[in-house]
Motif scaffolding. Structure first.
Motif, PDB file in Angstrom:
ATOM      1  N   ILE A  42       0.831  -1.035  -0.214  1.00  0.00           N
ATOM      2  CA  ILE A  42      -0.121  -0.165   0.394  1.00  0.00           C
ATOM      3  C   ILE A  42       0.656   1.035   0.186  1.00  0.00           C
ATOM      4  CG2 ILE A  42      -2.051   1.366   1.087  1.00  0.00           C
ATOM      5  CD1 ILE A  42      -2.551  -1.480   1.065  1.00  0.00           C
ATOM      6  N   GLY A  43       0.643   2.028  -0.579  1.00  0.00           N
ATOM      7  CA  GLY A  43       1.001   3.758  -0.728  1.00  0.00           C
ATOM      8  C   GLY A  43      -0.014   4.379  -1.262  1.00  0.00           C
ATOM      9  N   ARG A  44       0.680   5.744  -1.251  1.00  0.00           N
ATOM     10  CA  ARG A  44      -0.329   7.029  -1.426  1.00  0.00           C
ATOM     11  C   ARG A  44      -0.019   7.867  -2.811  1.00  0.00           C
ATOM     12  NH1 ARG A  44       0.244   4.709   3.313  1.00  0.00           N
ATOM     13  NH2 ARG A  44       2.268   5.773   3.620  1.00  0.00           N
ATOM     14  N   ILE A  55      -4.609  12.940  -2.538  1.00  0.00           N
ATOM     15  CA  ILE A  55      -3.750  12.307  -2.160  1.00  0.00           C
ATOM     16  C   ILE A  55      -4.722  10.681  -2.171  1.00  0.00           C
ATOM     17  CG2 ILE A  55      -2.582  11.030  -0.587  1.00  0.00           C
ATOM     18  CD1 ILE A  55      -1.776  13.693   0.338  1.00  0.00           C
ATOM     19  N   ARG A  56      -4.646  10.059  -2.337  1.00  0.00           N
ATOM     20  CA  ARG A  56      -5.376   8.121  -2.697  1.00  0.00           C
ATOM     21  C   ARG A  56      -4.100   7.155  -2.179  1.00  0.00           C
ATOM     22  NH1 ARG A  56      -8.235  11.677  -3.492  1.00  0.00           N
ATOM     23  NH2 ARG A  56     -10.179  11.918  -5.175  1.00  0.00           N
ATOM     24  N   PRO A  57      -4.738   6.709  -1.356  1.00  0.00           N
ATOM     25  CA  PRO A  57      -4.250   5.720  -0.577  1.00  0.00           C
ATOM     26  C   PRO A  57      -4.644   4.466  -1.544  1.00  0.00           C
ATOM     27  CG  PRO A  57      -6.538   5.569   0.286  1.00  0.00           C
ATOM     28  CD  PRO A  57      -5.648   6.833   0.166  1.00  0.00           C
ATOM     29  N   ASN A 109      -3.132   0.374  -3.895  1.00  0.00           N
ATOM     30  CA  ASN A 109      -2.318  -0.627  -3.618  1.00  0.00           C
ATOM     31  C   ASN A 109      -1.424  -0.938  -4.750  1.00  0.00           C
ATOM     32  OD1 ASN A 109      -4.960  -1.935  -4.682  1.00  0.00           O
ATOM     33  ND2 ASN A 109      -3.942  -3.888  -4.706  1.00  0.00           N
ATOM     34  N   HIS A 110      -0.230  -1.238  -4.649  1.00  0.00           N
ATOM     35  CA  HIS A 110       0.218  -1.145  -6.399  1.00  0.00           C
ATOM     36  C   HIS A 110       1.744  -2.203  -6.107  1.00  0.00           C
ATOM     37  CE1 HIS A 110       3.575  -0.094  -3.096  1.00  0.00           C
ATOM     38  NE2 HIS A 110       4.423  -0.407  -3.711  1.00  0.00           N
ATOM     39  N   TYR A 124       4.471   9.490  -5.091  1.00  0.00           N
ATOM     40  CA  TYR A 124       3.745   8.441  -4.976  1.00  0.00           C
ATOM     41  C   TYR A 124       5.089   8.152  -3.553  1.00  0.00           C
ATOM     42  CZ  TYR A 124       1.941   3.429  -4.424  1.00  0.00           C
ATOM     43  OH  TYR A 124       1.579   2.860  -3.706  1.00  0.00           O
ATOM     44  N   GLU A 125       3.929   7.767  -1.944  1.00  0.00           N
ATOM     45  CA  GLU A 125       4.631   7.720  -1.147  1.00  0.00           C
ATOM     46  C   GLU A 125       4.321   6.782  -0.707  1.00  0.00           C
ATOM     47  OE1 GLU A 125       5.586   7.312   3.026  1.00  0.00           O
ATOM     48  OE2 GLU A 125       3.561   7.445   2.220  1.00  0.00           O
ATOM     49  N   ALA A 126       5.335   5.407  -0.086  1.00  0.00           N
ATOM     50  CA  ALA A 126       5.196   4.322   0.811  1.00  0.00           C
ATOM     51  C   ALA A 126       5.640   4.499   1.915  1.00  0.00           C
ATOM     52  CB  ALA A 126       4.928   3.129   0.104  1.00  0.00           C
ATOM     53  N   SER A 138      10.614   5.496   4.698  1.00  0.00           N
ATOM     54  CA  SER A 138       9.426   6.496   4.346  1.00  0.00           C
ATOM     55  C   SER A 138      10.354   6.535   2.135  1.00  0.00           C
ATOM     56  CB  SER A 138       8.964   7.856   4.280  1.00  0.00           C
ATOM     57  OG  SER A 138       8.268   8.174   3.464  1.00  0.00           O
TER      58      SER A 138
END
Length: 143
Positions: free
Chosen positions: A25-27, A38-40, A42-43, A70-72, A84
């Motif tokens: 999961i990321g954002r 911003i949306r969470p 899965n990737h 994109y951040e995880a 992070s």
């Protein structure tokens, strides 16, 4: 519970991408109606690209062709140790039938919606940080 202060250490891009690929999961950060969104999601990480799926009508579809972030992360809520990673790059829709089918096999949605679109982010900037115990760093130097 209070934890000791952590040392912030920059990660090499290859390590940062490996860590990003290790979590599901990321954002995604993009612009919607001239405002940050911003949306969470899965990737999956494939050949250094971040791949995600979205449904018809998703706000994220407006980000196709734009630069996104994109951040995880994986940060322990008690010890505050972890990492992070943020990648920045252009979001493109995958349209080739074989590629779409391949990514659909690799990435199952976490929500009960038909995910008709596959979006690929090719990172141009990769930034990763690790939060480690100061005492652990000292032990690593001695060992």
């Amino acid at each position: 519970m209070h934890s000791d202060p952590k040392r912030l250490r920059e990660l090499p891009p290859a390590t940062a991408l490996r860590l990003l690929g290790s979590v599901p999961i990321g954002r995604i950060v993009f612009t919607a109606h001239a405002l940050p969104a911003i949306r969470p999601v899965n990737h999956v990480l494939v050949d250094g690209d971040v791949v995600l799926r979205c449904h018809a009508g998703a706000a994220l579809l407006g980000a196709i062709g734009q630069v996104v972030a994109y951040e995880a992360d994986d940060i322990d809520p008690e010890t505050h140790a972890g990492w992070s990673v943020i990648v920045t790059g252009k979001a493109d829709e995958v349209t080739g039938a074989d590629e779409v089918a391949h990514y659909e096999r690799l990435l199952r949605p976490h929500v009960d919606l038909t995910m008709e679109h596959v979006v690929r982010i090719s990172p141009e900037i990769i930034t990763g940080f690790e939060l480690t115990d100061v005492t652990q760093d000292a032990k690593d130097l001695i060992a």
